[in-house]
Scaffold this motif. Structure first.
Motif, mmCIF file in Angstrom:
data_model
loop_
_atom_site.group_PDB
_atom_site.id
_atom_site.type_symbol
_atom_site.label_atom_id
_atom_site.label_comp_id
_atom_site.label_asym_id
_atom_site.label_seq_id
_atom_site.Cartn_x
_atom_site.Cartn_y
_atom_site.Cartn_z
ATOM 1 N N MET A 22 0.833 -1.215 0.000
ATOM 2 C CA MET A 22 0.000 0.000 0.000
ATOM 3 C C MET A 22 0.861 1.255 0.000
ATOM 4 O O MET A 22 0.563 2.227 -0.695
ATOM 5 N N LYS A 23 1.945 1.220 0.799
ATOM 6 C CA LYS A 23 2.830 2.389 0.892
ATOM 7 C C LYS A 23 3.433 2.726 -0.469
ATOM 8 O O LYS A 23 3.441 3.880 -0.894
ATOM 9 N N LEU A 24 3.933 1.692 -1.142
ATOM 10 C CA LEU A 24 4.526 1.891 -2.473
ATOM 11 C C LEU A 24 3.500 2.451 -3.458
ATOM 12 O O LEU A 24 3.815 3.313 -4.279
ATOM 13 N N LEU A 25 2.292 1.954 -3.320
ATOM 14 C CA LEU A 25 1.230 2.353 -4.242
ATOM 15 C C LEU A 25 0.831 3.814 -3.984
ATOM 16 O O LEU A 25 0.651 4.602 -4.916
ATOM 17 N N SER A 26 0.731 4.169 -2.699
ATOM 18 C CA SER A 26 0.343 5.543 -2.351
ATOM 19 C C SER A 26 1.408 6.536 -2.786
ATOM 20 O O SER A 26 1.103 7.680 -3.115
ATOM 21 N N ALA A 27 2.673 6.083 -2.755
ATOM 22 C CA ALA A 27 3.775 6.983 -3.106
ATOM 23 C C ALA A 27 3.874 7.193 -4.619
ATOM 24 O O ALA A 27 4.576 8.095 -5.070
ATOM 25 N N ALA A 28 3.190 6.369 -5.388
ATOM 26 C CA ALA A 28 3.271 6.479 -6.853
ATOM 27 C C ALA A 28 2.325 7.575 -7.327
ATOM 28 O O ALA A 28 1.132 7.354 -7.522
ATOM 29 N N ALA A 29 2.898 8.771 -7.527
ATOM 30 C CA ALA A 29 2.093 9.956 -7.832
ATOM 31 C C ALA A 29 1.354 9.835 -9.162
ATOM 32 O O ALA A 29 0.334 10.479 -9.373
ATOM 33 N N GLU A 30 1.890 8.971 -10.044
ATOM 34 C CA GLU A 30 1.285 8.866 -11.372
ATOM 35 C C GLU A 30 0.007 8.009 -11.378
ATOM 36 O O GLU A 30 -0.641 7.873 -12.403
ATOM 37 N N CYS A 31 -0.309 7.432 -10.204
ATOM 38 C CA CYS A 31 -1.441 6.508 -10.166
ATOM 39 C C CYS A 31 -2.680 7.081 -9.482
ATOM 40 O O CYS A 31 -2.587 7.714 -8.446
ATOM 41 N N GLU A 32 -3.809 6.788 -10.094
ATOM 42 C CA GLU A 32 -5.083 7.053 -9.441
ATOM 43 C C GLU A 32 -5.634 5.672 -9.065
ATOM 44 O O GLU A 32 -6.045 4.900 -9.933
ATOM 45 N N VAL A 33 -5.549 5.374 -7.765
ATOM 46 C CA VAL A 33 -5.836 4.011 -7.319
ATOM 47 C C VAL A 33 -7.264 3.890 -6.826
ATOM 48 O O VAL A 33 -7.726 4.693 -6.015
ATOM 49 N N SER A 34 -7.966 2.880 -7.313
ATOM 50 C CA SER A 34 -9.208 2.520 -6.633
ATOM 51 C C SER A 34 -9.078 1.061 -6.211
ATOM 52 O O SER A 34 -8.456 0.245 -6.897
ATOM 53 N N MET A 35 -9.607 0.788 -5.028
ATOM 54 C CA MET A 35 -9.358 -0.511 -4.410
ATOM 55 C C MET A 35 -10.653 -1.076 -3.856
ATOM 56 O O MET A 35 -11.489 -0.320 -3.338
ATOM 57 N N TRP A 36 -10.813 -2.399 -3.963
ATOM 58 C CA TRP A 36 -11.884 -3.079 -3.221
ATOM 59 C C TRP A 36 -11.368 -3.190 -1.786
ATOM 60 O O TRP A 36 -10.576 -4.068 -1.467
ATOM 61 N N ASP A 37 -11.797 -2.253 -0.950
ATOM 62 C CA ASP A 37 -11.178 -2.049 0.355
ATOM 63 C C ASP A 37 -11.762 -3.007 1.389
ATOM 64 O O ASP A 37 -12.493 -2.611 2.291
ATOM 65 N N SER A 38 -11.401 -4.283 1.242
ATOM 66 C CA SER A 38 -11.981 -5.323 2.100
ATOM 67 C C SER A 38 -11.009 -6.495 2.181
ATOM 68 O O SER A 38 -10.137 -6.648 1.322
#
Ligand code: NDP
Length: 329
Positions: A22-38
């Motif tokens: 998650m940390k790596l993903l959040s730090a990736a500024a080029e990404c707009e992340v949507s997640m099945w948060d479960s």
């Protein structure tokens, strides 16, 4: 100057994943992340909705990625990163046809899965779940010469079906228990088998000579249903069968018959069809069958590393650069 809005890559993540990823993903500024948060699998309809217009998909082995999902995603999808080494849940032909790249997580889960396989083998052969149960339910009356006897590895012959990364790691861990012969079968002989004095044999030889049979091959059309009635009928009555690959490698009706008629001594399964195995499944009524809930790679550190690796694969796929672990299609 970069126009941020145009550069944003849409990513869909099918589950809540460990913090490292998650940390790596959040730090990736080029990404707009949507997640099945479960912690539960994404429902099919949500998956089909979530992937729409996605450039990248991060999925788990419980998500079936087929033509329907790929069509729902549309032509922007560049990369599918699975947080697993197995890829039998991915429709590879369809993926390849569309020019999509695939990332996976080999090696990082090999030790944990091999360790779990040894634990399951010992638990099954020495009847640990039965013993634990007897202590709790008052079945333990005294020390008895033949009570809860099982089978030991010392002096035994072990057969590994699929001596890949995990199969070899299992063999290396079993040898110090005093295993006399290590047989293996597969599509080709492996030079690294020398590390465990492994003998490459036809599967029928492996079946008739092994005291322990460990299945660690990948699930393919060729290995689907490999462990069936004919397979079990060639095994010794005293042999122990262990599967930590994929459930569909085993015909479970045939395994039930082999276990209940005494054709084979016991079985330990970390994987089943379906998963979860229904609690009223016949296999769960057998004392000589130990079933685990697919926990091969389940150590905290392994799952952390898997999540980070799957995010790195994803990000490289999005950028069109070399991935740490790309599956050759
Ligand atoms: P590898 O690709 O290194 O090993 C797979 C092995 O399967 C290869 O040695 C291959 O042999 C063999 N194989 C392929 N086809 C056949 C066949 N027809 N008959 C016999 N053997 C065959 O993968 P890993 O060792 O990293 O992983 C193996 C599998 O373990 C994964 O695919 C996954 O399904 C499962 N797994 C389960 C886990 C769990 O939690 N229980 C955790 C991690 C993985 P050859 O090269 O000769 O074809």
């Amino acid at each position: 100057k970069m126009k941020a809005a145009e550069k944003l890559m849409k990513v869909f993540v099918t589950r809540r994943i460990p913090q490292e990823g998650m940390k790596l993903l959040s730090a990736a500024a080029e990404c707009e992340v949507s997640m099945w948060d479960s912690d539960e699998p994404v429902p099919r309809a949500e998956l089909l909705k979530g992937v729409q217009k996605a450039n990248g998909l991060l999925c788990l082995l419980s998500d079936k990625i087929d033509a329907e999902v790929l069509d729902a995603a549309g032509p922007n999808l560049k990369i599918i990163s699975t947080m697993s080494v197995g890829f039998d849940h991915l429709a590879l032909q369809e993926i390849k046809k569309r020019g999509i790249r695939v990332g996976y997580t080999p090696d990082v889960l090999t030790d944990a899965t091999a360790e779990l396989t040894v634990a399951l083998l010992l638990a099954t052969a020495r009847r640990l779940p039965e013993g634990v149960e007897e202590v709790k339910n008052g079945g333990w009356s005294s020390w008895k010469p033949l009570w809860l006897c099982g089978y030991g590895l010392s002096g035994s012959t072990v057969g590994v079906i699929g001596l890949g990364r995990i199969g070899l790691a299992i063999a290396k861990r079993l040898m110090p228990f005093g295993v006399q012969r290590l047989l293996y079968s597969g599509r080709s002989a492996k030079s690294e088998a020398a590390e465990v004095n492994g003998e490459y044999v036809p599967v029928d030889t492996l079946l008739s000579e092994s005291d322990f049979i460990v299945v660690s091959c990948s699930l393919t059309p060729e290995t689907q249903g490999l462990c069936n009635k004919a397979f079990f009928s060639k095994m010794k009555n005293t042999a122990v069968f262990i599967n930590t690959s994929r459930g569909a490698v085993v015909n479970q009706e045939d395994l039930y018959d082999a276990l209940s008629t005494g054709q084979i001594a016991a079985a330990g399964l970390d994987v089943t069809t379906p998963e979860p195995l229904p609690t009223d499944h016949p296999l769960l009524t057998l004392k000589n069958c130990v079933v685990l809930p697919h926990i091969g790679s389940a150590t905290y550190s392994t799952r952390s590393v898997m999540s980070a690796l799957s995010v790195r694969n994803l990000l490289c796929g999005l950028q069109g650069t070399e991935m740490p672990n790309e599956l050759t299609l």
